[in-house]
Every structure is written in structure tokens, then in C-alpha cells.
Design a protein around this motif. Sequence first.
Motif, PDB file in Angstrom:
ATOM      1  N   ALA A   1      15.722 -16.644  32.194  1.00  0.00           N
ATOM      2  CA  ALA A   1      14.995 -15.512  31.825  1.00  0.00           C
ATOM      3  C   ALA A   1      15.668 -14.477  31.269  1.00  0.00           C
ATOM      4  CB  ALA A   1      14.423 -15.138  33.182  1.00  0.00           C
ATOM      5  N   VAL A   2      17.090 -14.168  31.687  1.00  0.00           N
ATOM      6  CA  VAL A   2      17.773 -12.861  31.438  1.00  0.00           C
ATOM      7  C   VAL A   2      18.267 -12.900  30.119  1.00  0.00           C
ATOM      8  CG1 VAL A   2      20.023 -11.837  31.864  1.00  0.00           C
ATOM      9  CG2 VAL A   2      18.709 -12.471  33.832  1.00  0.00           C
ATOM     10  N   ASN A   3      18.712 -13.979  29.682  1.00  0.00           N
ATOM     11  CA  ASN A   3      19.211 -14.080  28.364  1.00  0.00           C
ATOM     12  C   ASN A   3      18.016 -14.306  27.213  1.00  0.00           C
ATOM     13  OD1 ASN A   3      22.265 -14.087  28.494  1.00  0.00           O
ATOM     14  ND2 ASN A   3      21.621 -15.881  29.900  1.00  0.00           N
TER      15      ASN A   3
ATOM     16  N   ARG B   1      -2.848  -3.263  34.999  1.00  0.00           N
ATOM     17  CA  ARG B   1      -2.873  -1.862  34.824  1.00  0.00           C
ATOM     18  C   ARG B   1      -1.460  -1.103  34.169  1.00  0.00           C
ATOM     19  NH1 ARG B   1      -4.156  -2.686  40.562  1.00  0.00           N
ATOM     20  NH2 ARG B   1      -2.051  -2.311  41.101  1.00  0.00           N
ATOM     21  N   TYR B   2      -0.467  -1.830  34.133  1.00  0.00           N
ATOM     22  CA  TYR B   2       0.728  -1.258  33.515  1.00  0.00           C
ATOM     23  C   TYR B   2       0.686  -1.445  31.766  1.00  0.00           C
ATOM     24  CZ  TYR B   2       5.688  -0.954  32.021  1.00  0.00           C
ATOM     25  OH  TYR B   2       6.741  -0.493  31.316  1.00  0.00           O
ATOM     26  N   VAL B   3       0.118  -2.714  31.423  1.00  0.00           N
ATOM     27  CA  VAL B   3       0.353  -2.649  30.073  1.00  0.00           C
ATOM     28  C   VAL B   3      -0.928  -2.264  29.277  1.00  0.00           C
ATOM     29  CG1 VAL B   3       1.391  -5.362  30.432  1.00  0.00           C
ATOM     30  CG2 VAL B   3      -1.197  -5.024  30.170  1.00  0.00           C
ATOM     31  N   ALA B   4      -1.800  -1.762  30.074  1.00  0.00           N
ATOM     32  CA  ALA B   4      -2.955  -0.808  29.596  1.00  0.00           C
ATOM     33  C   ALA B   4      -2.414   0.339  29.165  1.00  0.00           C
ATOM     34  CB  ALA B   4      -4.234  -0.500  30.523  1.00  0.00           C
ATOM     35  N   ASP B   5      -1.336   0.925  29.675  1.00  0.00           N
ATOM     36  CA  ASP B   5      -0.881   2.098  29.050  1.00  0.00           C
ATOM     37  C   ASP B   5       0.569   2.198  28.515  1.00  0.00           C
ATOM     38  OD1 ASP B   5      -3.002   3.663  29.833  1.00  0.00           O
ATOM     39  OD2 ASP B   5      -2.288   3.705  32.050  1.00  0.00           O
ATOM     40  N   HIS B   6       1.013   0.886  28.726  1.00  0.00           N
ATOM     41  CA  HIS B   6       2.481   0.686  28.172  1.00  0.00           C
ATOM     42  C   HIS B   6       2.572  -0.704  27.537  1.00  0.00           C
ATOM     43  CE1 HIS B   6       2.893   3.058  31.875  1.00  0.00           C
ATOM     44  NE2 HIS B   6       3.899   3.756  31.477  1.00  0.00           N
ATOM     45  N   PRO B   7       2.224  -0.819  25.965  1.00  0.00           N
ATOM     46  CA  PRO B   7       2.352  -1.918  25.570  1.00  0.00           C
ATOM     47  C   PRO B   7       3.663  -2.823  25.445  1.00  0.00           C
ATOM     48  CG  PRO B   7       1.580  -0.108  23.997  1.00  0.00           C
ATOM     49  CD  PRO B   7       2.297   0.520  25.309  1.00  0.00           C
ATOM     50  N   VAL B   8       3.307  -4.235  25.862  1.00  0.00           N
ATOM     51  CA  VAL B   8       4.598  -5.010  25.878  1.00  0.00           C
ATOM     52  C   VAL B   8       4.210  -6.151  25.005  1.00  0.00           C
ATOM     53  CG1 VAL B   8       6.088  -6.468  27.466  1.00  0.00           C
ATOM     54  CG2 VAL B   8       5.098  -4.093  28.426  1.00  0.00           C
ATOM     55  N   ASP B   9       5.356  -6.597  24.375  1.00  0.00           N
ATOM     56  CA  ASP B   9       5.245  -7.964  23.710  1.00  0.00           C
ATOM     57  C   ASP B   9       5.398  -9.175  24.485  1.00  0.00           C
ATOM     58  OD1 ASP B   9       4.671  -6.608  21.066  1.00  0.00           O
ATOM     59  OD2 ASP B   9       6.814  -6.206  21.165  1.00  0.00           O
ATOM     60  N   TYR B  10       6.428  -9.460  25.484  1.00  0.00           N
ATOM     61  CA  TYR B  10       6.622 -10.291  26.216  1.00  0.00           C
ATOM     62  C   TYR B  10       6.883  -9.843  27.716  1.00  0.00           C
ATOM     63  CZ  TYR B  10       7.384 -13.694  22.223  1.00  0.00           C
ATOM     64  OH  TYR B  10       7.213 -14.398  21.061  1.00  0.00           O
ATOM     65  N   VAL B  11       6.256 -10.649  28.588  1.00  0.00           N
ATOM     66  CA  VAL B  11       6.452 -10.447  29.851  1.00  0.00           C
ATOM     67  C   VAL B  11       6.942 -11.725  30.563  1.00  0.00           C
ATOM     68  CG1 VAL B  11       5.475 -10.069  32.254  1.00  0.00           C
ATOM     69  CG2 VAL B  11       4.497  -8.916  30.299  1.00  0.00           C
ATOM     70  N   LEU B  12       8.372 -11.805  31.098  1.00  0.00           N
ATOM     71  CA  LEU B  12       9.093 -12.977  31.655  1.00  0.00           C
ATOM     72  C   LEU B  12       9.140 -12.741  33.044  1.00  0.00           C
ATOM     73  CD1 LEU B  12      11.863 -13.353  29.079  1.00  0.00           C
ATOM     74  CD2 LEU B  12       9.797 -14.052  28.991  1.00  0.00           C
ATOM     75  N   LEU B  13       8.380 -13.659  33.969  1.00  0.00           N
ATOM     76  CA  LEU B  13       8.468 -13.599  35.083  1.00  0.00           C
ATOM     77  C   LEU B  13       9.345 -14.757  35.889  1.00  0.00           C
ATOM     78  CD1 LEU B  13       4.488 -13.996  35.481  1.00  0.00           C
ATOM     79  CD2 LEU B  13       5.743 -11.812  35.325  1.00  0.00           C
ATOM     80  N   ASP B  14      10.611 -13.998  36.557  1.00  0.00           N
ATOM     81  CA  ASP B  14      11.533 -15.105  36.916  1.00  0.00           C
ATOM     82  C   ASP B  14      11.071 -15.366  38.321  1.00  0.00           C
ATOM     83  OD1 ASP B  14      13.876 -16.464  37.239  1.00  0.00           O
ATOM     84  OD2 ASP B  14      14.956 -14.744  38.278  1.00  0.00           O
ATOM     85  N   CYS B  15      11.056 -16.934  38.722  1.00  0.00           N
ATOM     86  CA  CYS B  15      10.708 -17.280  39.972  1.00  0.00           C
ATOM     87  C   CYS B  15      11.660 -17.582  41.020  1.00  0.00           C
ATOM     88  CB  CYS B  15       9.417 -18.079  39.862  1.00  0.00           C
ATOM     89  SG  CYS B  15       8.088 -17.641  39.092  1.00  0.00           S
ATOM     90  N   PRO B  16      11.342 -17.824  42.357  1.00  0.00           N
ATOM     91  CA  PRO B  16      12.230 -18.323  43.125  1.00  0.00           C
ATOM     92  C   PRO B  16      12.086 -19.936  43.079  1.00  0.00           C
ATOM     93  CG  PRO B  16      10.537 -17.624  44.394  1.00  0.00           C
ATOM     94  CD  PRO B  16      10.284 -16.934  42.824  1.00  0.00           C
ATOM     95  N   PRO B  17      13.184 -20.526  43.471  1.00  0.00           N
ATOM     96  CA  PRO B  17      13.096 -22.025  43.475  1.00  0.00           C
ATOM     97  C   PRO B  17      12.304 -22.740  44.450  1.00  0.00           C
ATOM     98  CG  PRO B  17      15.285 -21.432  44.544  1.00  0.00           C
ATOM     99  CD  PRO B  17      14.421 -20.193  44.154  1.00  0.00           C
TER     100      PRO B  17
END
Length: 304
Positions: free
Chosen positions: A63-65, A158-174
Motif C-alpha cells: 500500500a505504502v510503496n 463526501r470527501y471526493v465530492a470536493d477533493h478530486p482523487v485519482d486513486y484511493v488505497l485502503l490498507d486493511c488489518p490481517p
Amino acid sequence: MIPKAAGPRRARFDQDELAAKPPVPDDLPVPRETRTRVLPTPTQRRTFVIANQKGGVGKTTTAVNLATALALGGLRVLVVDLDPQGNASTALGIDHGPGTAGTYEVLIGGASVADHVVESPEAPGLQVLPATIDLAGAEIELVSVVARERRLIRALDRYVADHPVDYVLLDCPPSLGLLTLNALVAATEILIPIQCEYYALEGVSQLVRTIDLVKGELNDQLKLSTVLLTMFDGRTRLSAQVADEVRSHFRDETLSVAIPRSVRISEAPSYGQSVLTYHPDSVGAVSYLKAAEEIARRGAEEAA
């Protein structure tokens, strides 16, 4: 206005260390040069959940890299840290000590993502919603919440409606608890890191069954689009055998680039950095750059 993190202390190298080049396995399809490329912008936001209930397979590292590589390629990236350990926040130079507001406040308190997102010093256009140990109790607190599995997707919409984002990466617990379930509902694509070692595919079948369940009941748009081989060791027959088995199971989804075992990748988080800024000419950094490029290119080809 998004606050900018002060950033971690950068690693220091003497001339000998800078000059040293880590060996590259002969059968690893990665070039030696590192060049920042302008990556294709997706026609619509791509939201990846990086999930695998087996621990130690490289979820957070991936996720980070990948997030840093995509941002260095000129894209706008948001990382949502859903792991109570907060390792993704650490590696991206974001403070997540006790009392830090972030994912917990968004999921439990209904806070706005915009109020708590922080700009990472790793790359321009890279933002992080940090996680704290408070998330450890979120699994229990969410049990009695109405529409508990949709808390994250509503906050992100709600966030992306006012802050355009190309990629969202969701880092999950195991695990496959409510935090991961929120991520599966919020995402449109799944990226599964699979370690090139014995037992690698154990647990993946359970994850695939969970994906099918979520897809049928909660999120029709969810699809398994990407499988990334991690901790590949070209010196061992085992890594090659596991890689072949993964490619036979996920022929179209598996990226052509495998992430090798790398000391640089392991060292980077201790400096609060991704491997791309910690040691950009290492084989690990180059591999993640190539993986990000392949992901971006695949998305552009599918949209064409």
C-alpha cells in the motif's frame, strides 16, 4: 487546508553505501534504472482495497510503496490506514500517536475525512488518513452502529465530492472483521498481495469467498483486479513454483512484475519512508515503480 506533516528524518548514507548495488535475480523482470514517469490518469476514481487475512504478506508495504509510486507519477492518491497498528502511517511519515485524529473518528464519530487527512512528505499529491491504536476497539463499537459496513464509503464519497482523487488505497488489518468489511464495501477493486512461500494460497480461497459474498450482498462493483507476488526470491525453486501456481489460478489478474525480497524495503519504514525515497535505485523501489505503472496502464486500457 490540508496540514502538511513535518516529515521524518531522512536517512544518511556514506559514499560507499550509495555506491553499493544490491544483486538482482536473473529471472526477475525488473530493469535497473529508476525513472519517474507520468502515469495515465484514470477516467474515474479507482479505489483499491489491499486485503489478505494472512499476516506478513506485504499488505502495508505494498500500500505504502504503490501509493508513493502513483503519486510520483503525477497522480492524486489517498491512503486510508485501517490497521490499528498504523504501520502505513509510520511508513508515510505521518504522526499517529495517542490522541491523533484519523480513521477512528471518521468511522465511529462520523467526522469528515477532510478534517483529518494529512499530506505525506513522501510525494506531492499523496495524502493519508492516519490510524491509531483506538481502531482496535472499533470492531466492537461498530457492531451496534446502524449501516455499520457503509460508514467508510459514505465518508469517502463526501470527501471526493470536493477533493478530486485519482486513486484511493485502503490498507486493511490481517483479518476479515468489520474494518476490512468497510473497506470491501467502499472499494471497487481488490489487490491481493501473495507471498512467494509455502502456504501462500491458503486463506486466499477464504478471501475469495468473502469477496463473492460482499459482491452479492453489499457491493456489486467489487472485483478482484490485481494480484501482486511479494517476497520473491529468484534463488529458490519454491518461489518460482509458488509464482507459477498463483499465475495459473489468477492468470489475468497477476502483475508481470514480482516484488523481490529486499533489505531496503524492510529498512525504509524505520526511517518513516517508502523504499522509493529511502533508496530509489534499489531493486525493490524499481519493482514497485513498475507495478504502479502496470496498474495505471491496465486501468487506462480497460477504460479505452
